[in-house]
Motif scaffolding. Structure first.
Motif, mmCIF file in Angstrom:
data_model
loop_
_atom_site.group_PDB
_atom_site.id
_atom_site.type_symbol
_atom_site.label_atom_id
_atom_site.label_comp_id
_atom_site.label_asym_id
_atom_site.label_seq_id
_atom_site.Cartn_x
_atom_site.Cartn_y
_atom_site.Cartn_z
ATOM 1 N N ALA A 64 46.250 40.797 38.626
ATOM 2 C CA ALA A 64 45.334 41.897 38.335
ATOM 3 C C ALA A 64 45.435 42.876 39.491
ATOM 4 N N GLN A 65 45.309 44.154 39.187
ATOM 5 C CA GLN A 65 45.502 45.182 40.213
ATOM 6 C C GLN A 65 44.602 46.381 39.962
ATOM 7 N N ASP A 66 44.144 46.964 41.046
ATOM 8 C CA ASP A 66 43.380 48.204 40.983
ATOM 9 C C ASP A 66 43.697 48.995 42.246
ATOM 10 N N GLY A 67 44.588 49.980 42.115
ATOM 11 C CA GLY A 67 44.980 50.786 43.262
ATOM 12 C C GLY A 67 45.663 49.951 44.327
ATOM 13 N N GLY A 68 45.117 49.981 45.545
ATOM 14 C CA GLY A 68 45.711 49.240 46.661
ATOM 15 C C GLY A 68 45.224 47.812 46.783
ATOM 16 N N LYS A 69 44.578 47.300 45.727
ATOM 17 C CA LYS A 69 44.116 45.914 45.728
ATOM 18 C C LYS A 69 44.783 45.176 44.570
ATOM 19 N N ALA A 70 45.290 43.980 44.853
ATOM 20 C CA ALA A 70 45.943 43.195 43.798
ATOM 21 C C ALA A 70 45.838 41.710 44.123
ATOM 22 N N ASP A 85 48.524 28.356 24.694
ATOM 23 C CA ASP A 85 47.335 28.332 23.856
ATOM 24 C C ASP A 85 46.479 29.578 24.120
ATOM 25 N N ASP A 86 45.931 30.177 23.063
ATOM 26 C CA ASP A 86 45.141 31.406 23.216
ATOM 27 C C ASP A 86 43.938 31.217 24.131
ATOM 28 N N ASN A 87 43.282 30.064 24.046
ATOM 29 C CA ASN A 87 42.124 29.805 24.914
ATOM 30 C C ASN A 87 42.533 29.774 26.383
ATOM 31 N N PHE A 88 43.671 29.142 26.668
ATOM 32 C CA PHE A 88 44.165 29.067 28.038
ATOM 33 C C PHE A 88 44.595 30.453 28.524
ATOM 34 N N LEU A 89 45.264 31.222 27.653
ATOM 35 C CA LEU A 89 45.716 32.560 28.024
ATOM 36 C C LEU A 89 44.534 33.459 28.364
ATOM 37 N N THR A 90 43.497 33.406 27.532
ATOM 38 C CA THR A 90 42.304 34.225 27.778
ATOM 39 C C THR A 90 41.622 33.816 29.072
ATOM 40 N N PHE A 91 41.491 32.516 29.288
ATOM 41 C CA PHE A 91 40.860 32.015 30.512
ATOM 42 C C PHE A 91 41.616 32.481 31.748
ATOM 43 N N SER A 92 42.926 32.304 31.761
ATOM 44 C CA SER A 92 43.697 32.665 32.955
ATOM 45 C C SER A 92 43.673 34.174 33.217
ATOM 46 N N ASP A 93 43.730 34.982 32.145
ATOM 47 C CA ASP A 93 43.633 36.435 32.324
ATOM 48 C C ASP A 93 42.288 36.824 32.927
ATOM 49 N N ASN A 94 41.225 36.201 32.433
ATOM 50 C CA ASN A 94 39.891 36.495 32.954
ATOM 51 C C ASN A 94 39.732 36.046 34.397
ATOM 52 N N VAL A 95 40.338 34.914 34.745
ATOM 53 C CA VAL A 95 40.264 34.422 36.121
ATOM 54 C C VAL A 95 40.920 35.418 37.083
ATOM 55 N N ALA A 96 42.037 36.001 36.666
ATOM 56 C CA ALA A 96 42.689 37.011 37.517
ATOM 57 C C ALA A 96 41.765 38.210 37.734
ATOM 58 N N LYS A 97 41.080 38.642 36.679
ATOM 59 C CA LYS A 97 40.136 39.771 36.810
ATOM 60 C C LYS A 97 38.978 39.406 37.733
ATOM 61 N N VAL A 98 38.474 38.188 37.594
ATOM 62 C CA VAL A 98 37.381 37.729 38.462
ATOM 63 C C VAL A 98 37.849 37.709 39.917
ATOM 64 N N ALA A 99 39.066 37.222 40.139
ATOM 65 C CA ALA A 99 39.605 37.156 41.498
ATOM 66 C C ALA A 99 39.646 38.539 42.131
ATOM 67 N N LEU A 100 40.080 39.522 41.354
ATOM 68 C CA LEU A 100 40.179 40.889 41.878
ATOM 69 C C LEU A 100 38.797 41.490 42.122
ATOM 70 N N GLU A 101 37.924 41.387 41.122
ATOM 71 C CA GLU A 101 36.633 42.078 41.181
ATOM 72 C C GLU A 101 35.632 41.404 42.108
#
Length: 292
Positions: A64-70, A85-101
Motif C-alpha cells: 500500500a502506498q500514499d505519496g512518500g509513504k509505503a 481464496d477471496d476471503n484471504f485476498l480481501t483480508f491481506s489487502d485490508n491488512v496492507a491498508k491498515v499497516a499504511l494508515e
C-alpha cells in the motif's frame, strides 16, 4: 429445539461459518442468533489457537502506498489454494491498508492495530482461521517513509519490493524495484560488501589458483585476486549489477544519468526462512476437505 432453514441462512450470512456449524450453534443456544454468533466466535478462537502451530509458508506479499509513504506486508497461509481464496485476498489487502494508515512500525504493532469493523488485525485473522480452516499469520512488514519518490512492484503476489529515490522518477524507481525483484542483490553499493565476506572470498580465490598462476609474481597474483573481488562486489550489489531494463548499463550508471540516488530498498518474498514440509497434491486436497 426446531431450527429453521431461515435462521441457519441468516447466521451463515452474518458469520461466514459453514451450514452445519451454524445449525450446531443455534441448537446449542436455543435459536438466539446473537448468542450463537458469540458462541461461533469463541469456538473459532479455540480452533485458531489449535492451528497456530501449523506451518504457514504460502500466502501473499501485499503493498500500500500514499505519496512518500509505503508498506509491504507478508500474510501467510498453509496452502496455495487458500492464498487464492477471496476471503484471504480481501483480508491481506485490508491488512496492507491498515499497516499504511495506522503508521505501525513493526508487525507486532500491526497485529494490534484496528482492522475495518472494529476488531484488531490479529483477532480478525483468528476469525478467518475458523472460517477457512488454515493457519493464517501476518508475519512480516516493511515500511518506507521518505521525502522522495517511491516505486513499488509485486511479482505474482509472491515477491514485493519498495525502492525509494532522491531525485529521479517513479518510473525509474519502479524499474529498479523490478530489478531488485529479479536479481535480489545482497547489498546496495559495492563498497557495502563487508570486509569479512571479501576476506573469505580472497581465501577461496587463492585456493582456486592454478599452479601456473601461483608461479606469477606476487603483485600480479594480487591484481588477479582484486579483479575477482571487484567483480564479486559488482555482482552482489544493486548499483553494480547490469540493469535488467537495459543490460548495456549498470544500475549505478542509470541512477547517475537521471541524477538520482537510492534512499531505501525493501524486498519481501513469501515463505523466506520458513522450513516447509513438501505436501503432495492429494494431501493438500485432503487438508482442504478437513480430512487431514
Amino acid at each position: 429445539m426446531q431450527i429453521s432453514a431461515q435462521q441457519v441462512k441468516e447466521l451463515r450470512e452474518r458469520s461466514g461459518a459453514g451450514m452445519m456449524e451454524c445449525k450446531k450453534a443455534l441448537v446449542a443456544n436455543e435459536g438466539d442468533i446473537d448468542v450463537a454468533m458469540e458462541w461461533l466466535r469463541k469456538q473459532g478462537l479455540a480452533k485458531a489457537d489449535k492451528k497456530a502451530g501449523r506451518v504457514a509458508a504460502e500466502g501473499r506479499i501485499v503493498a500500500a502506498q500514499d505519496g512518500g509513504k509505503a508498506v509491504l506486508v507478508e500474510v501467510n497461509c498453509e496452502t496455495d489454494f487458500v492464498a487464492k481464496d477471496d476471503n484471504f485476498l480481501t483480508f491481506s489487502d485490508n491488512v496492507a491498508k491498515v499497516a499504511l494508515e495506522s503508521g505501525a512500525a513493526d508487525v507486532d504493532a500491526l497485529k494490534s492495530a484496528a482492522y475495518p469493523g472494529g476488531d484488531s488485525v490479529e483477532d480478525t485473522a483468528k476469525g478467518l482461521i475458523a472460517k477457512i480452516g488454515e493457519n493464517i499469520q501476518v508475519r512480516r512488514m516493511a515500511r518506507v517513509d521518505v521525502d522522495g519518490v517511491i516505486g513499488s512492484y509485486i511479482h505474482g503476489g509472491r515477491i514485493g519490493v519498495l525502492v525509494a529515490l532522491k531525485g529521479g522518477s517513479e518510473e525509474l524507481a519502479k524499474g529498479i524495484a523490478m530489478h531488485v525483484a529479479a536479481m535480489n542483490p545482497n547489498f546496495i553499493h559495492p563498497e557495502d560488501v563487508p570486509s569479512e565476506v571479501l576476506e573469505k572470498e580472497k581465501e577461496i580465490a587463492l585456493a582456486q589458483m592454478t599452479e601456473k598462476d601461483k608461479a606469477k609474481p606476487a603483485e600480479i597474483q594480487e591484481k588477479m585476486i582484486q579483479g575477482k573481488l571487484r567483480k564479486l562486489c559488482a555482482e552482489q550489489s544493486l548499483t553494480g549489477q547490469a540493469y535488467v531494463m537495459d543490460t548495456g548499463s549498470n544500475v549505478g550508471d542509470v541512477l547517475k544519468k537521471e541524477g538520482a540516488e537510492i534512499l531505501a530498498v525493501e524486498r519481501l518474498a513469501v515463505g523466506e526462512g520458513i522450513e516447509k514440509a513438501e505436501d503432495d497434491f492429494a494431501a493438500e486436497v485432503m487438508k482442504q476437505a478437513g480430512l487431514a
